[in-house]
Design a protein around this motif. Structure first.
Motif, PDB file in Angstrom:
ATOM      1  N   LEU A  44       0.837  -1.198   0.000  1.00  0.00           N
ATOM      2  CA  LEU A  44       0.000   0.000   0.000  1.00  0.00           C
ATOM      3  C   LEU A  44       0.872   1.247   0.000  1.00  0.00           C
ATOM      4  O   LEU A  44       0.520   2.263  -0.595  1.00  0.00           O
ATOM      5  CB  LEU A  44      -0.922  -0.013   1.207  1.00  0.00           C
ATOM      6  N   ASN A  45       1.991   1.180   0.719  1.00  0.00           N
ATOM      7  CA  ASN A  45       3.017   2.217   0.700  1.00  0.00           C
ATOM      8  C   ASN A  45       4.324   1.588   1.177  1.00  0.00           C
ATOM      9  O   ASN A  45       4.433   0.364   1.240  1.00  0.00           O
ATOM     10  CB  ASN A  45       2.615   3.447   1.540  1.00  0.00           C
ATOM     11  N   GLU A  46       5.291   2.383   1.553  1.00  0.00           N
ATOM     12  CA  GLU A  46       6.611   1.873   1.940  1.00  0.00           C
ATOM     13  C   GLU A  46       6.568   1.003   3.198  1.00  0.00           C
ATOM     14  O   GLU A  46       7.383   0.103   3.371  1.00  0.00           O
ATOM     15  CB  GLU A  46       7.542   3.067   2.165  1.00  0.00           C
ATOM     16  N   TYR A  47       5.596   1.244   4.080  1.00  0.00           N
ATOM     17  CA  TYR A  47       5.554   0.560   5.377  1.00  0.00           C
ATOM     18  C   TYR A  47       4.409  -0.444   5.515  1.00  0.00           C
ATOM     19  O   TYR A  47       4.492  -1.362   6.311  1.00  0.00           O
ATOM     20  CB  TYR A  47       5.466   1.582   6.513  1.00  0.00           C
ATOM     21  N   PHE A  48       3.317  -0.267   4.785  1.00  0.00           N
ATOM     22  CA  PHE A  48       2.148  -1.130   4.919  1.00  0.00           C
ATOM     23  C   PHE A  48       1.954  -1.993   3.678  1.00  0.00           C
ATOM     24  O   PHE A  48       2.109  -1.528   2.552  1.00  0.00           O
ATOM     25  CB  PHE A  48       0.864  -0.295   5.122  1.00  0.00           C
ATOM     26  N   SER A  49       1.566  -3.254   3.923  1.00  0.00           N
ATOM     27  CA  SER A  49       1.230  -4.144   2.817  1.00  0.00           C
ATOM     28  C   SER A  49       0.163  -5.122   3.289  1.00  0.00           C
ATOM     29  O   SER A  49      -0.102  -5.253   4.492  1.00  0.00           O
ATOM     30  CB  SER A  49       2.468  -4.899   2.318  1.00  0.00           C
ATOM     31  N   ILE A  50      -0.445  -5.796   2.322  1.00  0.00           N
ATOM     32  CA  ILE A  50      -1.427  -6.848   2.609  1.00  0.00           C
ATOM     33  C   ILE A  50      -0.843  -8.153   2.077  1.00  0.00           C
ATOM     34  O   ILE A  50      -0.483  -8.242   0.905  1.00  0.00           O
ATOM     35  CB  ILE A  50      -2.783  -6.553   1.950  1.00  0.00           C
ATOM     36  N   ASN A  51      -0.716  -9.144   2.965  1.00  0.00           N
ATOM     37  CA  ASN A  51      -0.246 -10.473   2.583  1.00  0.00           C
ATOM     38  C   ASN A  51      -1.457 -11.388   2.437  1.00  0.00           C
ATOM     39  O   ASN A  51      -2.373 -11.338   3.259  1.00  0.00           O
ATOM     40  CB  ASN A  51       0.694 -11.053   3.642  1.00  0.00           C
ATOM     41  N   TYR A  52      -1.455 -12.232   1.434  1.00  0.00           N
ATOM     42  CA  TYR A  52      -2.580 -13.131   1.192  1.00  0.00           C
ATOM     43  C   TYR A  52      -2.024 -14.412   0.570  1.00  0.00           C
ATOM     44  O   TYR A  52      -0.881 -14.451   0.097  1.00  0.00           O
ATOM     45  CB  TYR A  52      -3.615 -12.486   0.268  1.00  0.00           C
ATOM     46  N   GLY A  53      -2.825 -15.448   0.580  1.00  0.00           N
ATOM     47  CA  GLY A  53      -2.330 -16.685   0.014  1.00  0.00           C
ATOM     48  C   GLY A  53      -3.359 -17.793   0.003  1.00  0.00           C
ATOM     49  O   GLY A  53      -4.522 -17.612   0.391  1.00  0.00           O
ATOM     50  N   LEU A  54      -2.893 -18.944  -0.427  1.00  0.00           N
ATOM     51  CA  LEU A  54      -3.707 -20.154  -0.485  1.00  0.00           C
ATOM     52  C   LEU A  54      -2.767 -21.317  -0.185  1.00  0.00           C
ATOM     53  O   LEU A  54      -1.768 -21.513  -0.880  1.00  0.00           O
ATOM     54  CB  LEU A  54      -4.323 -20.300  -1.874  1.00  0.00           C
ATOM     55  N   HIS A  55      -3.046 -22.061   0.888  1.00  0.00           N
ATOM     56  CA  HIS A  55      -2.193 -23.164   1.325  1.00  0.00           C
ATOM     57  C   HIS A  55      -3.000 -24.451   1.378  1.00  0.00           C
ATOM     58  O   HIS A  55      -4.133 -24.458   1.847  1.00  0.00           O
ATOM     59  CB  HIS A  55      -1.625 -22.906   2.730  1.00  0.00           C
ATOM     60  N   TYR A  85       2.916  -4.505   8.770  1.00  0.00           N
ATOM     61  CA  TYR A  85       3.545  -3.210   9.012  1.00  0.00           C
ATOM     62  C   TYR A  85       5.041  -3.438   9.157  1.00  0.00           C
ATOM     63  O   TYR A  85       5.477  -4.265   9.967  1.00  0.00           O
ATOM     64  CB  TYR A  85       2.983  -2.542  10.260  1.00  0.00           C
ATOM     65  N   ARG A  86       5.829  -2.727   8.380  1.00  0.00           N
ATOM     66  CA  ARG A  86       7.286  -2.860   8.368  1.00  0.00           C
ATOM     67  C   ARG A  86       7.887  -1.617   8.999  1.00  0.00           C
ATOM     68  O   ARG A  86       7.842  -0.532   8.427  1.00  0.00           O
ATOM     69  CB  ARG A  86       7.739  -3.035   6.927  1.00  0.00           C
ATOM     70  N   LEU A  87       8.447  -1.783  10.212  1.00  0.00           N
ATOM     71  CA  LEU A  87       9.020  -0.672  10.965  1.00  0.00           C
ATOM     72  C   LEU A  87      10.537  -0.668  10.784  1.00  0.00           C
ATOM     73  O   LEU A  87      11.216  -1.594  11.218  1.00  0.00           O
ATOM     74  CB  LEU A  87       8.668  -0.818  12.447  1.00  0.00           C
TER      75      LEU A  87
END
Length: 147
Positions: A44-55, A85-87
């Motif tokens: 979403l930006n440098e620090y926030f993202s959405i992780n998703y998947g199928l296992h 969130y990547r700090l």
């Protein structure tokens, strides 16, 4: 918006404790399982993202019931959706925080055992069961991390 996609594999272990029953000893001998999945991340930006998947996860469970062993092959699908969130701490060092849910899809799974004294059927209902997930990790280079 940047996207990443990768393939993941691993071993898994499910913990389940069962108490003795009126019929006698009933113990779950947990077995290791295997997992295979496809995962992705959308920034979403440098620090926030959405992780998703199928296992796809598989377990072979062994139950002991009055000196008899009952086996269940357990296969289910997990659909994780996590906010990440990547700090940044210092150059190439980051703390990662995860919050979201892991939807688990179970198919009906039965195992039965019969003897002269009793009949046993272990039945698990099918459905989608969301599990809350919270986690953290540490990244200490561009490609090395744990979570």
């Amino acid at each position: 918006m940047m996207h990443e996609i990768w393939i993941g594999t691993g071993t898994t272990k499910e913990v389940l404790a069962l108490n003795p029953t009126e019929l006698g000893s009933f113990k779950n001998r947990n077995r290791l399982g295997a997992s295979f999945g496809l995962e992705g991340r959308s920034y979403l930006n440098e620090y926030f993202s959405i992780n998703y998947g199928l296992h796809l996860k598989s377990f072979r469970k062994s139950f002991i019931l009055n000196f008899r062993e009952v086996f269940i092959q357990d296969i289910h699908i997990c659909i994780p959706v996590l906010f990440h969130y990547r700090l940044p701490l210092k150059e190439n060092h980051f703390t990662n925080l995860f919050l979201g849910f892991n939807g688990v899809i179970y198919a009906t799974s039965n195992a039965s055992y019969s003897s002269n004294d009793y009949d046993i059927l272990i039945n698990r209902q099918k459905g989608i069961f969301p599990n809350l997930v919270f986690g953290f990790g540490y990244q200490f280079s561009k490609r090395r991390a744990f979570k």
